[in-house]
Design a protein around this motif. Sequence first.
Motif, PDB file in Angstrom:
ATOM      1  N   VAL A  80      38.232  33.641  39.868  1.00  0.00           N
ATOM      2  CA  VAL A  80      37.584  33.352  38.425  1.00  0.00           C
ATOM      3  C   VAL A  80      37.027  34.553  37.892  1.00  0.00           C
ATOM      4  O   VAL A  80      37.248  34.932  36.673  1.00  0.00           O
ATOM      5  N   LYS A  81      36.213  35.400  38.585  1.00  0.00           N
ATOM      6  CA  LYS A  81      35.791  36.736  37.990  1.00  0.00           C
ATOM      7  C   LYS A  81      36.636  37.658  37.856  1.00  0.00           C
ATOM      8  O   LYS A  81      36.239  38.778  37.277  1.00  0.00           O
ATOM      9  N   LYS A  82      37.767  37.765  38.496  1.00  0.00           N
ATOM     10  CA  LYS A  82      38.693  38.873  38.833  1.00  0.00           C
ATOM     11  C   LYS A  82      38.111  40.189  39.345  1.00  0.00           C
ATOM     12  O   LYS A  82      38.184  41.188  38.696  1.00  0.00           O
ATOM     13  N   PHE A  83      37.273  40.104  40.252  1.00  0.00           N
ATOM     14  CA  PHE A  83      36.788  41.204  40.983  1.00  0.00           C
ATOM     15  C   PHE A  83      37.752  41.825  41.737  1.00  0.00           C
ATOM     16  O   PHE A  83      38.060  41.283  42.912  1.00  0.00           O
ATOM     17  N   GLU A  84      38.569  42.785  41.379  1.00  0.00           N
ATOM     18  CA  GLU A  84      39.393  43.616  42.353  1.00  0.00           C
ATOM     19  C   GLU A  84      40.316  42.095  43.296  1.00  0.00           C
ATOM     20  O   GLU A  84      40.532  42.248  44.163  1.00  0.00           O
ATOM     21  N   PRO A  85      40.974  41.336  42.189  1.00  0.00           N
ATOM     22  CA  PRO A  85      41.486  40.263  42.882  1.00  0.00           C
ATOM     23  C   PRO A  85      42.599  40.389  43.985  1.00  0.00           C
ATOM     24  O   PRO A  85      42.694  39.680  44.850  1.00  0.00           O
ATOM     25  N   LEU A  86      43.509  41.710  43.649  1.00  0.00           N
ATOM     26  CA  LEU A  86      44.285  41.842  44.638  1.00  0.00           C
ATOM     27  C   LEU A  86      44.007  42.157  45.899  1.00  0.00           C
ATOM     28  O   LEU A  86      44.792  42.009  46.948  1.00  0.00           O
ATOM     29  N   LEU A  87      42.704  42.607  46.072  1.00  0.00           N
ATOM     30  CA  LEU A  87      42.399  42.905  47.598  1.00  0.00           C
ATOM     31  C   LEU A  87      41.221  41.682  48.049  1.00  0.00           C
ATOM     32  O   LEU A  87      41.196  41.377  49.117  1.00  0.00           O
ATOM     33  N   LEU A  88      40.370  41.292  46.965  1.00  0.00           N
ATOM     34  CA  LEU A  88      39.349  40.346  47.445  1.00  0.00           C
ATOM     35  C   LEU A  88      40.036  38.890  47.837  1.00  0.00           C
ATOM     36  O   LEU A  88      39.615  38.284  48.530  1.00  0.00           O
ATOM     37  N   VAL A  89      41.127  38.583  47.118  1.00  0.00           N
ATOM     38  CA  VAL A  89      41.718  37.135  47.603  1.00  0.00           C
ATOM     39  C   VAL A  89      41.963  37.417  49.002  1.00  0.00           C
ATOM     40  O   VAL A  89      41.652  36.517  49.698  1.00  0.00           O
ATOM     41  N   PRO A  90      42.911  38.285  49.173  1.00  0.00           N
ATOM     42  CA  PRO A  90      43.439  38.426  50.807  1.00  0.00           C
ATOM     43  C   PRO A  90      42.345  38.422  51.753  1.00  0.00           C
ATOM     44  O   PRO A  90      42.441  37.837  52.722  1.00  0.00           O
ATOM     45  N   TYR A 117      34.998  47.493  47.679  1.00  0.00           N
ATOM     46  CA  TYR A 117      36.006  47.115  46.562  1.00  0.00           C
ATOM     47  C   TYR A 117      35.188  46.111  45.481  1.00  0.00           C
ATOM     48  O   TYR A 117      35.443  46.349  44.466  1.00  0.00           O
ATOM     49  N   SER A 118      33.964  45.776  46.066  1.00  0.00           N
ATOM     50  CA  SER A 118      33.320  44.728  44.804  1.00  0.00           C
ATOM     51  C   SER A 118      32.527  45.721  43.701  1.00  0.00           C
ATOM     52  O   SER A 118      32.710  45.668  42.712  1.00  0.00           O
ATOM     53  N   TYR A 119      32.088  47.136  44.313  1.00  0.00           N
ATOM     54  CA  TYR A 119      31.660  47.844  43.422  1.00  0.00           C
ATOM     55  C   TYR A 119      32.477  48.459  42.523  1.00  0.00           C
ATOM     56  O   TYR A 119      32.439  48.842  41.495  1.00  0.00           O
TER      57      TYR A 119
END
Lengths: 108, 388
Positions: B44-54, B183-185
Motif C-alpha cells: 500500500v505505501k510502496k516502501f521498497e516493495p520489491l524487497l519488502l514484499v518477499p 531497506y525501510s530507511y
Amino acid sequence: MGNLTASSFLVALSGMVIVFIMLSVLCAMIPIISKVVLAVQKPVINNRVAETTRPKPSETVNPAPTGVAGEVSLIDVDEKTAACIMAIVSHETGIPLSELIFKSIKAI
Amino acid sequence: MNDFSFIGTLQRILMESGFAAFAEDPRSLIMIIVSFVLLYLGIVKKFEPLLLVPIAFGILLANFPLTGMLNEPVVVDGVTQSPGFLWVIYQGVQHAIYPSIIFLGIGAMTDFGPLIARPSSLLLGAAAQLGIFTAFLLALALGFEPAVAAAIGVIGGADGPTAILTASKLAENYLPAIAIAAYSYMALIPLIQPPIMRLMTTQKEREVKMEQLRVVTKAEKIVFPIAVTVFVILLLPDTAPLIGMLMLGNLFRECGVVDRLSDTAQNALINIVTIFLGLSVGCKAVAENFLTLETIKIIILGLLAFMLSTVGGLLFGKIMYKLSGGKINPLIGSAGVSAVPMAARVSQVEGQKANPANFLLMHAMGPNVAGVIGSAVAAGFMIKVFGG
C-alpha cells in the motif's frame, strides 16, 4: 558507556581514514586512466576518421553543388544524410560526436 | 476401526495443528502480525516493495509453527533428512552469494560516466560514510558487541546488499532487523534527507548551477571497472565479492559485446535473486531473534546512521563549495549515501526547489555511485577488523 572504549574510537577513525584514502587514490587514478586511454585512442581515432573521409584514388570529384553545415563541407550530400553518416561513424568507432572532427562529407 | 471417533480425530488434528502451537508460544503470532504490517507498507505505501514484499512473506512463512521450513539437514540412523526449504534458500545469504549477485545487477544498471567526468565526486562518496562509523560507536555505547555494532553501522551506507552481506558475516541473528532497517530507511530517503539538507545549506548554496560534465569516452568507461577491481581488491581483499561483481556487471554494460549478459544481469537475474534474498532475510526473523529490545535499538540506530551519513556528505559538499569558489552545489553531497538513484533524485528535487533552472541529477549521480564503492570499502574494513 556500554562497550565503548578508546580503541573503538581508533577503529572508527581508522575506518573513515581508510575509506577516504581508498577513494582519494581512485580519484587521483581516474584522470590518469582517462589521459592514458585518450592518448592511446587518439591515433586510432585519427586513422578511422581518415579512412572514413579519404576519397578513393579512382573516383572523380563532382564539382556539383557544395554546401556547408557548421564546419563540415558537404559535397553532393544533404544535411540529413550527413547527420546520419556522422552518427554512424560515432557509433561504429565508439567516439562521441563532440570529439570527432568531420572536415567534409562527399557522395561517392 | 471400532475405536474410531470422529470428534476424537478432529480434536487430535486440532491439537497437533499450528493453531494449538500458537497457544503454546504466542510470539509467533506477533511475528505474523509484523509480517502483515510489512506487507501493508510494501504493497500500500510502496516502501521498497520489491524487497519488502518477499521479506514480509518470508517472515510469515518462517513463523508458522511445525512447518520445518527452517530445519537444518540432520543425520538420523545414518540417513540424512532433507533440510527445510527456507534453510536451503538461506544458504545464498549465509555464503554471501545473493548480495554479490545483486551487485552484479546494480553494476550492469549503473553509469559511472558522471563519476569519471568528475572524479572529486568520490570524496563526497567517502564523506557520506560518516554515518557508518558514528553509528558503530553509538551501537557500542548502547551495549552491542563490537562485531554486531559494526554490522549495525553499515546500515548508514544506505546500501541493502552491503548491509546484508556484513550482517550475515558479523551478526547473523540480527540480520532481519538490520536488513529491514536498511531497506525501510532507503525507501524513506525522500523524507529523511530534505530537512537535513535545508538545515545545513544556505539558499545561496542550494541555488548554485553546476557546469555541464565533460563527455566520457567508451574506452574510459571500459577501463574504469577493470582498474577499480584491480586496485580496490588488491588493497582490501574482503571487498572482492561486492566490488568484483559490481564491476563485472558494469563491464558487461560498457564493453558492448555481451548485451545479452548485461540484459540478464540487470533484469532477470537480479529479479530472481531479489526474491531469494527477500525470503532469506524474512525467514531469519523468528520471534526469539526479532521480538527483542535490540531490534528497536537497531531501528533507531539505523535512522541515526542514515542521518549522519547525509550530514557527512553535506559537510564535505560545503567544503567543496568553498574550495571551488562556489561552483559546486553542496546538495550533491547528500547523494553520497548510496541508495542509487533515490538519493541523487532528492538532490535534484531540492536543487530545483531553490532554483527552478537547476539540474543536479547527473552531478549527483557521481557521488551516488561513489557511495556504493565507499560503503563496500567501509563494509570490507569492518569485516576485516571484526570478521575473525
